[in-house]
Scaffold this motif. Structure first.
Motif, short mmCIF file in Angstrom:
data_model
loop_
_atom_site.label_atom_id
_atom_site.label_comp_id
_atom_site.label_asym_id
_atom_site.label_seq_id
_atom_site.Cartn_x
_atom_site.Cartn_y
_atom_site.Cartn_z
N LYS A 13 21.73 -9.70 -16.66
CA LYS A 13 21.75 -10.22 -15.28
C LYS A 13 20.89 -9.58 -14.41
O LYS A 13 20.25 -10.38 -13.32
CB LYS A 13 23.19 -9.69 -14.85
N ALA A 14 20.39 -8.34 -14.38
CA ALA A 14 19.58 -7.75 -13.73
C ALA A 14 18.12 -8.35 -13.95
O ALA A 14 17.28 -8.88 -12.78
CB ALA A 14 19.43 -6.21 -13.84
N ILE A 15 17.62 -8.66 -14.68
CA ILE A 15 16.60 -9.31 -15.05
C ILE A 15 16.35 -10.87 -14.69
O ILE A 15 15.43 -11.12 -13.82
CB ILE A 15 16.22 -9.41 -16.69
N LEU A 16 17.63 -11.45 -14.82
CA LEU A 16 17.62 -12.89 -14.11
C LEU A 16 17.52 -12.77 -12.55
O LEU A 16 17.06 -13.57 -12.04
CB LEU A 16 18.88 -13.50 -14.72
N ARG A 17 18.27 -11.96 -11.95
CA ARG A 17 18.23 -11.72 -10.41
C ARG A 17 16.94 -11.36 -9.98
O ARG A 17 16.41 -12.00 -9.09
CB ARG A 17 19.31 -10.78 -10.18
N ASP A 18 16.29 -10.41 -10.76
CA ASP A 18 15.00 -9.78 -10.29
C ASP A 18 14.10 -11.29 -10.35
O ASP A 18 13.08 -11.38 -9.46
CB ASP A 18 14.50 -8.88 -11.08
N CYS A 19 14.02 -12.05 -11.61
CA CYS A 19 13.08 -13.20 -11.62
C CYS A 19 13.28 -14.11 -10.40
O CYS A 19 12.52 -14.99 -10.19
CB CYS A 19 13.21 -13.97 -13.15
#
Length: 214
Positions: free
Chosen positions: A134-140
């Protein structure tokens, strides 16, 4: 890896993480009674030391009872059964102590990658990976980055690993020889009694020297 004798403190520590009324194996000893009868802890520790240091294996120690629970009403097809194996409480206790020692050794020597969440104690595997994704997707999404992501799910990954690979892995990371000798004895002899409740009858089959991960 250095090995020190098991004392009653380790027995009590391993029992704290167990469920009181978890289904026992053929020994029919519930964890609740081992927790309450603290006077037995030093005797259990002495038994564990003898088993590990002398690599002695008791036949009943690896004897499990596998119950075949039907998933649906179509009981004629073997794939519609879910096998649940109940191992002796003493077996689960001694392997828990050994596992804790090995985990501490690998943590101290930094032998386990942090990405291996499934093998790290104290981690909530699914939640950890979901939060990371979730953190990776939000950052991207916020930074408008390109992202390629893939998930690999190995079917029955744990119970398809040969025992010889487990022994070899222990050799490579330097597990104590006493622990390895005990592990070899455990994997060389395993006895399973399979119980199937059908038409109010108990059908039993026995399997010895299997390579099942029980």
């Amino acid at each position: 890896m250095e090995w020190s004798p098991v004392c009653k403190k380790y027995v009590a520590g391993a029992l704290k993480t167990t469920l009181n009324w978890q289904a026992p194996g053929r020994d029919q000893i519930a964890n609740f009674w081992l927790k309450q009868l603290t006077a037995t802890h030093k005797h259990i520790a002495a038994l564990f030391n003898k088993l590990i240091e002398e690599a002695q294996i008791l036949e009943w120690l690896m004897a499990g009872v596998t119950f075949l629970i039907p998933k649906n009403k179509n009981t004629e097809n073997p794939k519609n059964y879910r096998p649940v194996t109940c191992l002796p409480t003493i077996y689960k206790l001694i392997t828990s102590i050994i596992s804790r020692r090995m985990q501490k050794y690998m943590d101290d020597e930094n032998l386990m990658p942090k990405e291996k969440k499934g093998c790290c104690s104290g981690s909530i595997i699914c939640k950890d990976h979901l939060l990371i994704s979730k953190a990776i997707l939000r950052d991207c999404k916020c930074r408008k980055k390109n992202l390629c992501m893939a998930w690999i799910d190995y079917q029955r990954a744990f119970n398809r690993v040969p025992h010889s690979w487990i022994i070899k892995s222990q050799e490579l990371i330097g597990i104590n020889n006493k622990v390895m000798s005990f592990t070899k004895k455990v994997t060389s002899y395993q006895s399973i009694r399979m119980c199937l409740h059908a038409e109010n009858k108990l059908i039993e089959t026995r399997h010895k020297n299997t390579m099942w991960n029980i």
